[in-house]
Scaffold this motif. Structure first.
Motif, mmCIF file in Angstrom:
data_model
loop_
_atom_site.group_PDB
_atom_site.id
_atom_site.type_symbol
_atom_site.label_atom_id
_atom_site.label_comp_id
_atom_site.label_asym_id
_atom_site.label_seq_id
_atom_site.Cartn_x
_atom_site.Cartn_y
_atom_site.Cartn_z
ATOM 1 N N CYS A 287 5.837 4.317 -10.657
ATOM 2 C CA CYS A 287 4.589 3.938 -10.009
ATOM 3 C C CYS A 287 3.614 5.117 -10.077
ATOM 4 N N TYR A 362 2.885 3.515 -1.673
ATOM 5 C CA TYR A 362 4.000 2.792 -2.283
ATOM 6 C C TYR A 362 5.303 3.314 -1.679
ATOM 7 N N TYR A 561 2.647 -0.959 -0.327
ATOM 8 C CA TYR A 561 3.435 -1.654 -1.326
ATOM 9 C C TYR A 561 4.858 -1.129 -1.254
#
Lengths: 598, 279
Positions: A287, A362, A561
């Protein structure tokens, strides 16, 4: 067949070629080379033409210098002196006349053509024949450290493919138009194209090709369960063994690293927008890499003193050398990612606090909370979770104690409970740290072991004992609280359960005591609650895993996320990477549609 | 990062206090929480409960007794040196509110942890009776600081070299007999001390909090090495603790579990001493 396709057709297998008239072999073995030998005629002059027996039609050479593009007049068999040039067919690319010979491949005779034009690559094989030849190249296995030696060290077990093997293996790939392998890969690496690049000797370019989709190729080449992913989709697998995609990936990544030609892609302009990634495991790293390439300022928060997450504390040296992981993380740092070690999110900063400084967060925190069996005696000394055992060895390097300071539970007879990869890793670590006998206790049979087959075979080769259909019911200790044995019951396989595997049921009256002095419990992990204590508004399922929108990986909390094991429960490295990539894409879409927060 | 800004020898050669520059942790850490540190590459991760913090200066104070290789290494650091790794805050914070009268008991270096909690309890408006014990006068720590916080402070030493002769439990008995309005007891120190305090307060029916110190590696709930038995159930000290209701803690089990690496700890310390001599 168009010219584009022809270019890729280099065969890797050694073939015998014969004259169509006298059936004598063109293959000639000399001291330092194997060639196919012909006479050629050019402007009335006889020339020696040699061809690689790997039918590598790029390597046509002759006794006199001939420029690319000239067309020879004739090809003649050295034995019967007859011309082997035929009237039909003509070259499929340039239309020049062609010479015909017969090649024998695996007890089948196949006509093979050589264009008389130098540099032309046409060979006139039908697709079916071409596949037939490729099918018959055996899958190349990696050379391995001998099991009698490797149980005494922590060095990697397989050595990796040699360059010859990699060429052979890459030659097996059929370059399917609709590649099943790409569909099987959670991050959709362009597999046929990177394999093609290997065949063409452009190994570094192959590495760049992989890195477009996967930032950790040397890790994935080693630890991905390819047999369930890319290799499962390989058409060769239907009739033979699939192309060894994982081994090729590893070969490419190792080659690139050895060359030191790591290419740092240009980051698109820096946007001065900040994103926080929690956890530096494979998902977080992917990510972070994707977002950094898109121009975000990414900071990774890692709770431990070493980045890599499960790659660092979970997977042992002999499966994934730590230098390799360090190198991959170095690459990420060069891309421009910040990594903040010793930062325990949930405690040092809450998710809410991160959202004040970062536009999106994230969570790739993994499912790090070891499960126990919840049976009597689990609090005995030397009963440890696999997480603890592997952390001591991998993160704290306890296998070098007392040169390092963290000790390891010691015993002659080690029992490992569970049948997954973590159980195999623990068992093999135990063997390497001095255990005399290591036994894996599993309640189903060998067929149901969730571990990768390769790892099971490695464990068996190394002399690890497997006790199937056995279930521990109680740990037995001595007066000083040290474990001395396990009371087990034998199991029988009953009806299939929800997972489709036959459910083991205890056989009455079958209890027995298994003597051991160390027990490693490797029965999986649960969601670690650390981050949720301070972030109660994250929606979670019954098991405690975060609920996300599967398309965007966004949680119930806007701009937060999550992906990897904290969403799916224990899964694979590449799956975590897949969800990290998905989240990065979604974060980018969401933030591009939104004005920069000031 | 993690620079030592002050070093104080609290007891000769054995107990030290470091003020460490760690602004992020200082901003956040609460009484009862701990940090995990690592001194060198290849070193152990050890948990240390924080004795005090100064968010304005950005420092936290750790107090440790030299008992093994890692604490010996820590002792060798001087002002200006950095602690290699420092992670925290970890664990749950103490429950701080107005209870009424609270007895705070510290034994050995446990007093350091107790100090941070006492400060918070004082701030919440509790009446505090402090009992601080040590083997003898020269390893008694934080007497001055505790005296400033407590409404009444009793010092005990095993050998009678300072204050009352005896154990903290002897002083506690006196207090419990005198005062019937004790709402809570906080006891932090060696396992055997906490065990005996709990045995006594159970008789009197007074809620008692203890802070446990099992073997720990990561401190984030990842390994399960620190599991303790509380009320018959397995708890992870790093996430669920380190404070528990002392009446429910299985101290015998904790004591036995803490002996797990005794042999290795000795070996490690011995090796480090031999290496030092060779130098």
């Amino acid at each position: 067949m168009n010219a584009q396709d022809v270019k890729y057709l280099k065969f890797a297998t050694y073939l015998n070629a014969y004259c169509p008239h006298c059936r004598k072999s063109f293959n000639v073995k000399t001291m330092d080379e194997d060639v196919l030998d012909f006479r050629g005629m050019y402007k009335g002059q006889e020339v020696m033409i040699k061809l690689s027996p790997y039918l590598d039609v790029f390597d046509k050479w002759s006794s006199i210098p001939l420029e690319d593009g000239i067309v020879l007049d004739d090809f003649i068999c050295s034995y019967c002196k007859k011309s082997i040039v035929v009237g039909e067919p003509r070259c499929g690319i340039c239309g020049s006349p062609v010479a015909e010979m017969i090649i024998s491949a695996y007890a089948k005779l196949i006509p093979f053509f050589i264009c008389l034009k130098k540099g032309c690559e046409w060979h006139g094989l039908t697709k079916a024949d071409e596949h037939y030849i490729k099918l018959k190249i055996p899958r190349q296995d990696m050379p391995e450290q001998d099991h009698r030696i490797r149980i005494k060290n922590f060095q990697e077990v397989p050595h990796g493919l040699t360059s010859e093997q990699a060429q052979l293996e890459a030659g097996r790939c059929l370059q399917c138009r609709k590649p099943g392998c790409v569909d099987g890969c959670p991050v959709n690496v362009d597999i046929p194209n990177f394999i093609r690049l290997i065949r063409e000797g452009r190994t570094v370019e192959a590495a760049i090709k992989i890195k477009e989709r996967n930032i950790l190729p040397s890790v994935c080449g080693r630890v991905c369960p390819q047999e369930d992913q890319c290799e499962k989709g390989c058409v060769l697998g239907k009739r033979d063994k699939p192309v060894a995609i994982g081994n090729l990936e590893r070969y490419v990544a190792d080659f690139e690293r050895a060359m030191g030609s790591v290419d740092i892609p240009q980051v698109t302009e820096c946007m001065d927008r900040k994103v926080a990634v929690v956890g530096s495991g494979p998902g977080g790293l992917t990510c972070a890499a994707d977002l950094t390439r898109l121009g975000y300022e990414v900071t990774i928060f890692e709770a431990f003193h070493q980045s890599g997450g499960v790659l660092g504390y979970g997977i042992p040296q002999f499966r994934l050398p730590k230098e390799i992981m360090a190198k991959e993380i170095e690459y990420l740092k060069e891309l421009g990612c910040q990594i903040k070690l010793n930062a325990v999110i949930g405690r040092l900063y809450t998710v809410e606090e991160l959202l004040k400084d970062y536009e999106a967060v994230y969570l790739g925190v993994g499912a790090g909370l070891p499960k126990f069996l919840d049976i009597p005696g689990e609090d005995l000394n030397n009963v440890v979770s696999a997480n603890e055992y592997l952390t001591r060895i991998n993160l704290m390097r306890a296998y070098r104690f007392p040169d390092t300071d963290t000790p390891l539970p010691q015993g002659d007879r080690v029992a490992v409970i569970g049948g997954g990869n973590v159980a195999m890793d623990s068992a093999r670590c135990a063997l390497r740290t001095g255990a005399k006998k290591v036994t894996v206790i599993y309640r189903r049979t060998r067929g149901e072991l969730p571990a990768r087959k390769d790892e099971v075979v490695h464990a068996e080769d190394e002399g690890i004992e497997f006790m199937y259909l056995t279930n521990p019911v109680k740990f037995i200790g001595d007066k000083r609280n040290w474990v001395r044995g396990i009371e087990c019951e034998k199991m029988q396989l009953g009806e299939p359960d929800a997972s489709g595997r036959r459910k083991p049921v205890p056989a009455p009256g079958s209890n027995f005591v298994f003597d051991c002095d160390v027990v490693i419990v490797a029965v999986g992990t649960d969601a670690n609650p650390l981050i949720f204590d301070t972030t109660p508004d994250l929606k979670r399922d019954k098991k405690g895993y975060i609920i996300v929108d599967p398309k965007t990986m966004e949680t119930s909390k806007e701009f937060v996320y999550a992906g990897g094991d904290i969403v799916t429960g224990s899964a694979t490295v590449i799956q975590a990477m897949g969800s990290g990539r998905l989240a990065a894409k979604a974060i980018h879409e969401k933030l591009s549609g939104k004005k920069k927060r000031t | 990062m993690n620079e030592i800004v002050r070093k104080e020898e609290m007891a000769k050669g054995s107990i030290y206090r470091f003020d460490v520059n760690a602004p992020e942790i200082a901003r956040k850490i609460l009484p009862g929480q701990f940090v995990i540190l690592r001194v060198v590459d290849g070193g152990e991760r050890i948990p240390l409960t924080v004795a005090d913090k100064d968010p304005s200066r950005g420092t936290i104070s750790i107090i440790f007794q030299v008992v093994g290789k890692t604490t010996a290494l820590l002792r060798s650091l001087e002002v200006g040196d950095n602690i290699k790794d420092l992670a925290g805050p970890l664990g749950k914070e103490s429950e701080i509110k107005k209870f009424g009268t609270v007895v705070v008991i510290g034994g050995g270096t446990g007093t350091a942890i107790l100090h941070h909690i006492t400060k918070a309890l004082k701030g919440a408006g509790n009446e505090l009776i402090g009992i601080v014990g040590a083997r003898s006068k020269d390893i008694l720590i934080m007497e001055k600081e505790m005296r400033a916080l407590c409404d009444r402070l009793i010092i005990t030493t095993d050998d009678g070299s300072h204050g009352m002769r005896g154990f903290v439990t002897d002083a506690l008995k006196q207090v419990l007999d005198e005062r019937k309005d004790i709402a809570l007891v906080h006891a932090i120190g060696p396992i055997v001390m906490m065990k005996n305090v709990c045995r006594m307060t159970k008789e009197y029916g007074i809620r008692t909090m203890v802070s446990l110190n099992p073997i720990m590696i990561d401190g984030t709930g990842m390994c399960g090495g620190c599991r303790v038995k509380v009320d018959g159930k397995m708890k992870f000290c790093c996430c669920d603790g380190p404070e528990f209701d002392g009446h429910q803690v299985d101290f015998e089990n904790l004591e036995l579990r803490n002996s797990m690496y005794m042999k290795e700890e000795r070996e490690s310390l011995l090796q480090s001493i031999t290496l030092e001599r060779r130098k």
